[in-house]
Each structure stands twice: as C-alpha cells, then as structure tokens.
Design a protein around this motif. Structure first.
Motif, mmCIF file in Angstrom:
data_model
loop_
_atom_site.group_PDB
_atom_site.id
_atom_site.type_symbol
_atom_site.label_atom_id
_atom_site.label_comp_id
_atom_site.label_asym_id
_atom_site.label_seq_id
_atom_site.Cartn_x
_atom_site.Cartn_y
_atom_site.Cartn_z
ATOM 1 N N SER A 152 -16.040 -6.369 9.728
ATOM 2 C CA SER A 152 -14.782 -5.802 9.238
ATOM 3 C C SER A 152 -13.885 -5.488 10.432
ATOM 4 O O SER A 152 -14.351 -5.333 11.566
ATOM 5 C CB SER A 152 -15.044 -4.528 8.430
ATOM 6 O OG SER A 152 -15.624 -3.530 9.249
ATOM 7 N N GLU A 153 -12.581 -5.411 10.189
ATOM 8 C CA GLU A 153 -11.653 -5.093 11.270
ATOM 9 C C GLU A 153 -11.921 -3.705 11.849
ATOM 10 O O GLU A 153 -11.819 -3.494 13.058
ATOM 11 C CB GLU A 153 -10.201 -5.176 10.767
ATOM 12 C CG GLU A 153 -9.699 -6.584 10.583
ATOM 13 C CD GLU A 153 -8.186 -6.652 10.529
ATOM 14 O OE1 GLU A 153 -7.547 -5.577 10.519
ATOM 15 O OE2 GLU A 153 -7.641 -7.771 10.499
ATOM 16 N N SER A 154 -12.260 -2.766 10.976
ATOM 17 C CA SER A 154 -12.479 -1.394 11.451
ATOM 18 C C SER A 154 -13.632 -1.328 12.447
ATOM 19 O O SER A 154 -13.579 -0.563 13.422
ATOM 20 C CB SER A 154 -12.734 -0.457 10.268
ATOM 21 O OG SER A 154 -13.844 -0.892 9.508
ATOM 22 N N ILE A 155 -14.669 -2.135 12.224
ATOM 23 C CA ILE A 155 -15.808 -2.163 13.148
ATOM 24 C C ILE A 155 -15.400 -2.752 14.488
ATOM 25 O O ILE A 155 -15.744 -2.220 15.557
ATOM 26 C CB ILE A 155 -16.978 -2.964 12.539
ATOM 27 C CG1 ILE A 155 -17.556 -2.219 11.323
ATOM 28 C CG2 ILE A 155 -18.052 -3.237 13.573
ATOM 29 C CD1 ILE A 155 -18.160 -0.870 11.647
ATOM 30 N N LEU A 156 -14.646 -3.860 14.452
ATOM 31 C CA LEU A 156 -14.205 -4.491 15.694
ATOM 32 C C LEU A 156 -13.281 -3.565 16.482
ATOM 33 O O LEU A 156 -13.417 -3.411 17.701
ATOM 34 C CB LEU A 156 -13.494 -5.814 15.382
ATOM 35 C CG LEU A 156 -12.911 -6.583 16.572
ATOM 36 C CD1 LEU A 156 -13.973 -6.836 17.645
ATOM 37 C CD2 LEU A 156 -12.304 -7.905 16.100
ATOM 38 N N ILE A 157 -12.349 -2.939 15.783
ATOM 39 C CA ILE A 157 -11.428 -2.004 16.454
ATOM 40 C C ILE A 157 -12.196 -0.837 17.080
ATOM 41 O O ILE A 157 -11.912 -0.410 18.201
ATOM 42 C CB ILE A 157 -10.360 -1.500 15.462
ATOM 43 C CG1 ILE A 157 -9.413 -2.643 15.086
ATOM 44 C CG2 ILE A 157 -9.578 -0.326 16.047
ATOM 45 C CD1 ILE A 157 -8.466 -2.312 13.950
#
Length: 388
Positions: free
Chosen positions: A263-268
C-alpha cells in the motif's frame, strides 16, 4: 422491440433518448430518430418534455450553406449538481460536479478523529455547506454518493467493515439521512473508481479491473459490463489476500495481508523512517529525481510485492484492461513496465495494464458519475474526461 404498458414504454424511450443526447453531446432530432429507431413523433414528444424539465436545451448549428440551420439538442449540465465523497482514512475528499461530471468545487478535509459519530456529524455539516454553496439551478443538489474504503452491504446502505477505522456494521446511510434529505448512496471506493474508468475512459471495455493503491488496497471488478460485489458485498478486497504466511499482523485479524507490503501508506512510512521527517508526494518525487538509493530500494520492494498480487488477480479474472490507481506509481518512472517485466507466467493473460488518468480523484469522480446516472435514470453513461 420493447413491449409493456404505456408508462413503461414512455419511460424506456425517454431514458434512451436522454442517454444518446449525453453520449453525442450535440444531436438533432432527426439523428436521434435514426440512432434509436424511434419515430419522429415520439422523439418530438419526449424532447418537448425534457425541454420543459430543463434537462436539455436547444442550439442552432452554425453553417455556411443556404437553408435552415439545424437545431441541436444537448444536456443542460447546470440543471442540477451532484456531490461525490471519498471517505478515506484520516481525510475526506469532496467534489461537487454538474450533470456532465465537470467539477465545480473540490476540497480535501483532514480528520483529527476516527470516531464514527464525530465523522458522521462532520459529513452532515459539510454536505449542508455544499448544499448552500451549490450554484443556482432548477434542481439544486440532486444526489450524493459516498465512497467507503471497506466492505459495503449489497444493498449499499450500510458498512460491513472498515479495517483502518475498525468500524463494523454501521448503518451509515440511515445515520446521514436523519439530517440530509437528499438521496444518498454508499459504495465501495474501488467500485466507484472502476465505474469512473468505464464512464470517462474505457466505455468499450466490459472486463475491467481497477486496483486502488492508497492507504490500503482494494479492487473494483467489472465482468461482462457489470460490477461484481459478491454474495455479501466483499468482492475485491484484495488488500487482505495473504501473500506472506505468518507475516505481519493485519487489523483485519490475519497475518501477511498484501496491503501490509504494497500500500502507499506502507511505502511512505518506510521512506519517512529513512528521512526522519514527514514527507509529501513532491518530496518523494525529488528523492526519485535525485536517485536516492534507499528510496529506490523501497520502491523496488514495493513493486515486487505489488506484482505478486497483480499476477494472482490476472490469473483469476483474465481482464481486458487492468487500471492501477496510485499517486506513487504515477510519479515513479516506468512503473508499469517494471510491473509487466515481473509478470512472466505463460498462464497469465490480460489485455493491457495502464495507470489511471484520474489519479487520487477516481473515487470521487466515480461517485459523481453514479450520482448523475441515478438522477437522470439512464441505462448507461458516457462522459468526457474531467479537467482536474
């Protein structure tokens, strides 16, 4: 040939005529008759009614030949307005649009709470604000559609479960309609994104999957032109597909769910830990441009896990078009090519993989499109892509 009682036939004819006017933008009565197969008298009666309702208007086509200038019919986009809402984790996006899906106002509201009752009151307040701000029109604010990042009951009235908020069995439509008397529809955010892709870009595609990669991962699935919701409404919750047995603990109760890795939140979060600060999409773009090695490594890890899940979905559904909706993928060079290079199975078959042109607006634009279709009551909708 359509048969039935007179009222049914009249409504059926009206819906088809209105649909074709929207689809063509500008069209004459004569061309409507040719396209629909309806006689000129039926066209004339229906057009008269639609003009009286102010849903369409007439214009004279400019031309240089001698003779009477043809009269063209168009949808009146300012007859009413719709509100699309994307209720994501910690933020709500609103878009007020006219009846052709052109955004009039767009706002992003950050949330300081995850309490259900408090967020409901905020939604009510914001909807009422939009109702007051709505431009003057015949019908005003006509329909509201709210996208939920979780599972929705098949009746599209209630929330079954939203993992990020830990909301279960919430009667959200009823709770809102105690104060809001405008028709409201609740829908899964990925389903709305898929509908937006179909209405604005891929209207000739009947087998379409849209993968939403944001705070979590969800998918909208369209097969033979119909959205698939599943028996309870859970279809498309691919973010909770297990790709790492005995992996990290997920709020859903399982371990190793896909969205814990892609997910984007994990990468960010991983990039922020490296940078030891909060970062924006612009900051990430700069890190990519600077070829910051740790950031590139995180992206490589992100795309590796993303490709595993995409491969699984392709094997199950064999889509024609696979749309990826992700701000991070859109700023990362050749992201689609990198994903496709990892799909080496001779079994996996698909038409093409593309990035969404709607970016993080796909849910609200899909919500607006559903709201327009509900109000106009047309069987199918094709709209010009919005300027966002």
């Amino acid at each position: 040939m359509v048969t039935g009682d007179a009222n049914y036939i009249k409504k059926f004819n009206r819906d088809i005529i209105l649909q074709k006017i929207i689809e063509h933008g500008f069209i004459s009565r004569a061309d409507l008759s040719k396209i629909t197969g309806l006689n000129k008298a039926t066209i004339s009666v229906q057009v008269t009614d639609l003009l009286a309702e102010e849903l369409i208007y007439e214009t004279e086509q400019e031309h240089t030949t001698i003779g009477r200038r043809p009269i063209l019919l168009s949808l009146n986009p300012k007859a009413g307005y719709v509100l699309g809402v994307d209720l994501d984790y910690k933020q709500i996006q609103y878009t007020l649009a006219d009846l052709l899906g052109n955004p009039v106002m767009t706002d992003m509201i950050n949330l300081e709470t995850d309490n259900y009752e408090e967020i409901i009151q905020l939604l009510i307040q914001q909807i009422k604000n939009y109702q007051m701000k709505c431009p003057e029109s015949r019908y005003g604010l006509v329909n509201i559609v709210i996208g939920i990042h979780g599972t929705i009951n098949k009746d599209t009235n209630s929330i079954l479960f939203v993992p990020k908020y830990q909301w279960s069995n919430k009667q959200i439509k009823n709770d809102l309609q105690k104060d809001i008397k405008i028709p409201i529809v609740i829908e899964n955010n990925a389903n709305l994104s898929t509908y937006a892709e179909r209405v604005f870009y891929h209207y000739n595609c009947d087998n379409l999957i849209t993968l939403m990669i944001s705070s979590g991962i969800g998918a909208g699935i369209m097969i033979d032109g119909k959205l698939q919701r599943g028996y309870h409404g859970y279809a498309g919750e691919f973010g909770h597909m297990i790709i790492a047995p005995e992996g990290e603990q997920c709020p859903c109760g399982n371990k190793g769910c896909w969205e814990l890795y892609s997910s984007e939140s994990i990468l960010i979060k991983k990039i922020e830990e490296d940078q030891q600060r909060s970062i924006s999409y612009e900051d990430i773009q700069q890190l990519i441009d600077d070829q910051h090695q740790k950031t590139l490594n995180h992206f490589n890890h992100f795309i590796n896990f993303l490709s595993i899940g995409i491969n699984n979905i392709i094997n199950i559904f064999n889509p024609d078009i696979f749309v990826l909706t992700s701000k991070l993928l859109s700023i990362y060079p050749d992201s689609v090519n990198e994903i496709e290079e990892k799909l080496q199975s001779s079994v996996s078959q698909y038409g093409k993989i593309v990035l969404s042109n709607l970016d993080n607006h796909s849910c609200v634009m899909g919500a607006c499109a559903v709201a327009i279709q509900n109000f106009l009551d047309v069987p199918e909708l094709i709209l010009t892509p919005p300027e966002i």
